[in-house]
Design an enzyme around this catalytic site. Structure first.
Site, PDB file in Angstrom:
ATOM      1  N   HIS A 371       0.794  -1.228   0.000  1.00 14.52           N
ATOM      2  CA  HIS A 371       0.000   0.000   0.000  1.00 14.52           C
ATOM      3  C   HIS A 371       0.822   1.272   0.000  1.00 14.52           C
ATOM      4  O   HIS A 371       0.264   2.360  -0.006  1.00 14.52           O
ATOM      5  CB  HIS A 371      -0.934   0.039   1.217  1.00 14.52           C
ATOM      6  CG  HIS A 371      -2.170  -0.772   1.030  1.00 14.52           C
ATOM      7  ND1 HIS A 371      -3.323  -0.248   0.517  1.00 14.52           N
ATOM      8  CD2 HIS A 371      -2.409  -2.073   1.269  1.00 14.52           C
ATOM      9  CE1 HIS A 371      -4.235  -1.199   0.455  1.00 14.52           C
ATOM     10  NE2 HIS A 371      -3.705  -2.324   0.903  1.00 14.52           N
ATOM     11  N   LYS A 561      -9.578  13.916   3.567  1.00 10.83           N
ATOM     12  CA  LYS A 561      -8.741  12.721   3.669  1.00 10.83           C
ATOM     13  C   LYS A 561      -7.907  12.873   4.933  1.00 10.83           C
ATOM     14  O   LYS A 561      -7.911  13.927   5.558  1.00 10.83           O
ATOM     15  CB  LYS A 561      -7.851  12.555   2.436  1.00 10.83           C
ATOM     16  CG  LYS A 561      -7.090  13.839   2.051  1.00 10.83           C
ATOM     17  CD  LYS A 561      -6.252  13.668   0.799  1.00 10.83           C
ATOM     18  CE  LYS A 561      -7.083  13.709  -0.470  1.00 10.83           C
ATOM     19  NZ  LYS A 561      -7.042  12.472  -1.242  1.00 10.83           N
ATOM     20  N   ARG A 562      -7.164  11.816   5.320  1.00 11.85           N
ATOM     21  CA  ARG A 562      -6.262  11.963   6.454  1.00 11.85           C
ATOM     22  C   ARG A 562      -5.333  13.162   6.229  1.00 11.85           C
ATOM     23  O   ARG A 562      -4.966  13.466   5.094  1.00 11.85           O
ATOM     24  CB  ARG A 562      -5.422  10.686   6.614  1.00 11.85           C
ATOM     25  CG  ARG A 562      -6.184   9.535   7.233  1.00 11.85           C
ATOM     26  CD  ARG A 562      -6.607   9.825   8.655  1.00 11.85           C
ATOM     27  NE  ARG A 562      -5.492   9.794   9.571  1.00 11.85           N
ATOM     28  CZ  ARG A 562      -5.397   8.960  10.604  1.00 11.85           C
ATOM     29  NH1 ARG A 562      -6.355   8.093  10.873  1.00 11.85           N
ATOM     30  NH2 ARG A 562      -4.348   9.012  11.414  1.00 11.85           N
ATOM     31  N   LYS A 567      -0.014  14.447   1.440  1.00 12.29           N
ATOM     32  CA  LYS A 567      -1.307  14.764   0.822  1.00 12.29           C
ATOM     33  C   LYS A 567      -1.470  16.273   0.604  1.00 12.29           C
ATOM     34  O   LYS A 567      -2.394  16.723  -0.046  1.00 12.29           O
ATOM     35  CB  LYS A 567      -2.451  14.200   1.671  1.00 12.29           C
ATOM     36  CG  LYS A 567      -2.530  12.667   1.652  1.00 12.29           C
ATOM     37  CD  LYS A 567      -3.627  12.183   2.579  1.00 12.29           C
ATOM     38  CE  LYS A 567      -3.725  10.659   2.701  1.00 12.29           C
ATOM     39  NZ  LYS A 567      -4.459  10.017   1.598  1.00 12.29           N
ATOM     40  N   THR A 669      -8.694   6.442  -2.979  1.00 16.75           N
ATOM     41  CA  THR A 669     -10.031   5.959  -3.350  1.00 16.75           C
ATOM     42  C   THR A 669     -11.038   7.083  -3.190  1.00 16.75           C
ATOM     43  O   THR A 669     -12.106   7.050  -3.804  1.00 16.75           O
ATOM     44  CB  THR A 669     -10.462   4.755  -2.482  1.00 16.75           C
ATOM     45  OG1 THR A 669     -10.212   5.075  -1.103  1.00 16.75           O
ATOM     46  CG2 THR A 669      -9.724   3.502  -2.884  1.00 16.75           C
ATOM     47  N   LYS A 673     -14.605   8.233  -5.320  1.00 20.67           N
ATOM     48  CA  LYS A 673     -15.931   8.543  -4.766  1.00 20.67           C
ATOM     49  C   LYS A 673     -16.425   9.890  -5.278  1.00 20.67           C
ATOM     50  O   LYS A 673     -17.602  10.061  -5.585  1.00 20.67           O
ATOM     51  CB  LYS A 673     -15.872   8.566  -3.236  1.00 20.67           C
ATOM     52  CG  LYS A 673     -15.463   7.245  -2.604  1.00 20.67           C
ATOM     53  CD  LYS A 673     -15.132   7.436  -1.110  1.00 20.67           C
ATOM     54  CE  LYS A 673     -14.301   6.296  -0.574  1.00 20.67           C
ATOM     55  NZ  LYS A 673     -13.650   6.610   0.719  1.00 20.67           N
TER      56      LYS A 673
HETATM   57  C1  LIG Z   1     -12.411   6.946   1.110  1.00 10.81           C
HETATM   58  C2  LIG Z   1     -12.038   7.315   2.469  1.00 10.81           C
HETATM   59  C3  LIG Z   1     -10.701   7.549   2.786  1.00 10.81           C
HETATM   60  C4  LIG Z   1      -9.591   7.502   1.751  1.00 10.81           C
HETATM   61  O1  LIG Z   1      -9.517   8.746   1.117  1.00 10.81           O
HETATM   62  P1  LIG Z   1      -8.243   9.171   0.232  1.00 10.81           P
HETATM   63  O2  LIG Z   1      -8.663  10.478  -0.333  1.00 10.81           O
HETATM   64  O3  LIG Z   1      -8.137   8.111  -0.835  1.00 10.81           O
HETATM   65  O4  LIG Z   1      -7.089   9.243   1.117  1.00 10.81           O
HETATM   66  C5  LIG Z   1     -10.383   7.911   4.081  1.00 10.81           C
HETATM   67  N1  LIG Z   1     -11.335   8.028   5.034  1.00 10.81           N
HETATM   68  C6  LIG Z   1     -12.630   7.819   4.753  1.00 10.81           C
HETATM   69  C7  LIG Z   1     -13.639   7.984   5.841  1.00 10.81           C
HETATM   70  C8  LIG Z   1     -13.034   7.453   3.470  1.00 10.81           C
HETATM   71  O5  LIG Z   1     -14.330   7.236   3.216  1.00 10.81           O
END
Ligand SMILES: *Cc1c(COP(=O)(O)O)cnc(C)c1O
Length: 834
Positions: A371, A561-562, A567, A669, A673
């Site tokens: 990952h 995101k985190r 990032k 991911t 979305k």
């Molecule tokens: C999809 C998702 C992530 C991953 O998001 P990235 O933008 O790909 O880092 C992290 N936390 C939650 C709650 C998510 O639904």
């Protein structure tokens, strides 16, 4: 109300006409006999409990049926092992998947309740940090939908990821005691428990025939106890389970202490062993090599392997050579890599196999998903700690490594290369490289986006790739659109279905038909009305959580995101400072109104990430309260980012910020979305952004920033961020602002460490290198957002071309190319009356 999905219901036991009646009856029973309430004195939470239990009955029924059929057919089973499952809430997605959302809605209306209201009673199951844990949850749902005999294997943490509170702009962590609210979805399996050993020493035991073997005399034994959460597939009777392990004390009490009259000490020790599964480590992409974490990892894999072997023995007896035909373990990152030496230990020490035989079986049964390629996240364990906790496994790993390296030497591989390939790093102290162990012991190794897999092959493990090129594969991540569109954006799903029918419900690639309507004004109108509703809904949340009024007509520019340096939330922050000064200097500037929305948790020990959160709040404070800025720019930070909040955010986003440094985000991911819900991406050529770019084409995405190759070139030539700071007046103004200017957050030098990291600190994530490119693409975004028709057209094209990012596609690739497993479809029962 009823009737729309009649065909679907017929799949499920009951005629729709009697379905509602029997559902209602079951529901009343649950409310009265399980929750202990009746019509009066019920709270929304009681209704939620009763409803969830009603659905659970259906799930248990089907799960038993499915398990029985796997037993009879002797199917191969997949065990998806992951330290994290970021599940979120289950009520609505389970209802959607079993085709009962409308029945449940109807039944609740009869009782005077509204499903959406009741669903709010549910607390997220948040047993994960971010993308990696969410991926595991999406995959489980896809595996069920695709009728693959499979299960998820994880830990039943008593405390999930912490709740984030914001105080004075700072993150504060509060415990997530999720089990203190009843969890109607889980079933405790008191019949499934296994001993798991730690510590102790090895003893050489010589048998009567003169052969000798190691016996592990453990110093501590705890019991792993199973809990199942059932996961229904969509439009199928298949239900799979997420098996979560909890640590229980091995002996109810330590009787030694009792005999010495030390009652409290006995209770304390019991507590101590149960601590193993107490809390999820809150780090995303950072390793924290703690003893307790290693114990968690071992508990998970030891329980899982013992459980899988028990099932195998029941069905096949001791024909161990058939083991690889019947099981496959997928390792979600290196965290469960101990499964490989544990498999060896169980086969040899418990089941009496010889080393060669055990190794040949083991190496056919594992797949490893990498990952990250960032060095700070690669898992290693010091030999001392490892050998203290798991002495037998250390011996096994040494033997695996010896055989592996001897094999290389025979092939004439140089000692220099051998040193780099060794599972044991010759550092002080010596360390076990978990990724090396995973590669050597696995049949397949995969990355999670094409570019990431290329980096694994060429940069991270080039030598492994040249030896085992057949092992390396790509499996680009995906998401389950059942949750991220059908459930989270129900109204949009209906708008789509009205145009293109519902074939896309069971195959996301069919959503491509939507492209025909991308420039259809009447479709665009409906599409826009729905998006506006979603934005109003999010604006209400923002009002109540952030106390900021935002305009739903403004562009919702979303960065969730985190929080991580790679990032680059701070790149976005620098942009905001730039835009603020731009408006201040040109008060009549025609600035496209934006609401910039942040959300995300920082690891509690990640100082700079937490400082970035404070910086965003300081910027928001200044901008939101400046009359001259007015409604042109608002900045908000939504606290406690989690799955249920994400479900409100994605359907309301116009712009998706995916701005990681090229080469750092394995896949992402969140980007998928957003696309699925009709946002346009502003992003770097990183992770799956590249594949999104390839799907939608240049005109339907905003790409900026240096590529991996360009960054390498820059590094080779020598990168001097201080030089940029000194020579570029715009960069200088913005950076000086966070040092001394308006954004000082009430305390001198508060953000100095961010400043230093971007200048003297070498700017490790190349913010300054990409800053101008980011600003100019944002300007392009602003201009193009004004052309509503073309913006909408392009957003609809994004939705229509999101088919490739369904987790169904990903899981099908795993099934065919790694797991070698076929679907087992359950027969539809005859419709029966109650
Ligand atoms: C999809 C998702 C992530 C991953 O998001 P990235 O933008 O790909 O880092 C992290 N936390 C939650 C709650 C998510 O639904």
């Amino acid at each position: 109300m009823l009737g729309k999905h009649e065909k679907l219901w017929k799949l499920y036991d009951l005629d729709p006409k009697i379905g509602l009646r029997s559902f209602r009856l079951n529901f009343i029973r649950r409310l009265e006999y399980d929750v202990g309430k009746y019509k009066r004195n019920t709270k929304n939470s009681d209704i939620y409990q009763a409803l969830a239990l009603t659905i659970r009955d259906t799930l248990i029924n089907r799960w038993n049926e499915v398990q029985e059929s796997y037993r009879l057919k002797k199917t191969k089973r997949i065990y998806y092992i992951s330290m994290e499952f970021l599940v979120g809430t289950l009520l609505e997605s389970n209802l959607v998947n079993i085709g009962m959302r409308e029945i449940a809605t109807g039944a609740l209306i009869d009782f005077g309740y509204d499903l959406e209201m009741i669903a709010k009673e549910e607390h997220d199951a948040a047993l994960g940090n971010g993308g990696l844990g969410r991926l595991a949850a999406c995959f489980l749902e896809s595996m069920a939908t695709l009728d693959l005999p499979s299960q998820g294997c994880g830990i039943r943490y008593e405390y999930g990821i912490f709740h984030q509170q914001i105080q004075d702009g700072y993150q504060k962590e509060a415990p997530d005691n999720w089990l203190s609210h009843e969890n109607p979805w889980e079933i405790s399996r008191l019949d499934l428990s296994y001993p798991v050993h730690f510590y102790g020493h090895l003893k050489d035991k010589v048998s009567l025939d003169g052969s000798s073997k190691w016996i592990w005399v453990p110093g501590e034994t705890v019991i792993a106890q199973a809990y199942d959460m059932l996961v229904p597939g969509f439009n199928t009777r298949t239900v799979t389970n997420l098996r979560l392990w909890k640590a229980k004390s091995g002996e109810e009490f330590n009787f030694d202490y009792f005999n010495h009259g030390d009652y409290l000490r006995a209770v304390e020790d019991k507590e101590k062993s149960e601590n193993i599964t107490k809390v999820l480590y809150p780090n995303d992409n950072i390793l924290q090599g703690k003893e307790l974490r290693l114990k968690q990892e071992y508990l998970l894999v030891s329980a899982t392997l013992q459980d899988a072997m028990r099932t195998f023995l029941e069905e096949e007896g001791t024909c161990w050579e058939r083991f690889p035909e019947r099981v496959f373990f997928q390792l979600n990152d290196t965290h469960p890599t101990l499964a490989i030496p544990e498999c060896m230990r169980l086969l040899i020490d418990r089941h009496g196999l010889q080393w060669e035989e055990a190794w040949s079986i083991t190496t056919q049964c594992f797949g490893y998903t990498n990952h990250t390629i960032m060095p700070e996240a690669l898992e290693t364990w010091s030999i001392d700690l490892f050998g203290w906790i798991l002495p037998r496994h250390l011996e096994i790993i040494y033997a695996i490594n010896y055989n592996f390296l001897e094999g290389l030497r025979k092939r004439g591989v140089s000692e220099d290369v051998i040193k780099r390939l060794s599972i044991v790093e010759e550092s002080t102290p010596k360390k076990i490289r978990m990724a090396h162990l995973a590669i050597v012991g696995s049949k397949k190794v995969n990355g999670v986006a094409r570019i990431h897999t290329e980096l694994i092959k060429k940069k991270l493990f080039p030598e492994f790739h040249s030896i085992f090129s057949h092992k390396f594969e790509n499996k680009t991540n995906g998401i389950t659109y059942r949750r991220w569109l059908l459930t989270a954006n129900q109204r949009m799903s209906e708008v789509i279905t009205r145009r293109i029918g519902n074939k896309w419900y069971s195959d996301l690639s069919k959503i491509s038909k939507l492209e025909e309507f991308s420039a259809d004004p009447s479709f665009q109108r409906e599409w826009m009305i729905t998006r506006k509703e979603n934005k109003v809904r999010l604006a209400t949340v923002i009002q109540s959580k952030c106390d900021v009024t935002v305009d739903p007509n403004s562009m919702f520019d979303v960065h969730v995101k985190r929080i991580h340096e790679y990032k680059r939330q701070h790149l976005n922050a620098l942009r905001l400072i730039h835009d603020y000064y731009n408006i201040k200097e040109n008060p009549s500037l025609d600035y496209t109104p934006r609401t910039v929305i942040f959300a995300g948790k920082a690891a509690p020990g990640y100082y700079l990430a937490k400082l970035i959160i404070k910086l965003i709040h300081s910027i928001a404070d200044v901008i939101n309260n400046d009359k001259q800025i007015g409604d042109r720019l608002k900045v908000v930070f939504l606290p406690d980012y989690r799955v249920s909040l994400a479900e409100l955010i994605f359907p309301a986003a116009d712009l998706s910020e995916q701005i990681s440094t090229a080469g750092t985000e394995a896949s992402g991911t969140g980007n998928m979305k957003f696309m699925l819900n009709g946002a346009l991406t502003i992003g770097t050529m990183d992770g799956a952004n590249i594949e999104i770019y390839e799907e939608v084409g240049d005109h339907n995405i905003f790409i900026f920033g240096k590529t991996i190759e360009e960054l390498e070139e820059l590094k080779r030539a020598g990168y001097f961020p201080t030089g940029i700071y000194e020579s570029n007046p715009m960069v200088r103004t913005v950076l000086d602002e966070i040092m001394t200017g308006k954004f000082y957050g009430g305390k001198k030098d508060l953000f100095k460490d961010i400043f230093l990291s971007l200048t003297k600190g070498g700017d490790p994530y190349f913010l300054l290198a990409d800053f101008e490119s980011y600003l100019s693409i944002q300007e392009k975004v602003a201009i193009e957002f004004k052309d509503k028709f073309n913006w909408n057209r392009r957003a609809i094209i994004n939705m229509a071309r999101s088919g490739r990012f369904s987790a169904d596609r990903t899981v099908q690739e795993y099934a065919k190319e790694i797991w070698e497993i076929s679907p087992v479809r359950q027969k539809e029962p005859r419709i029966k009356a109650v």
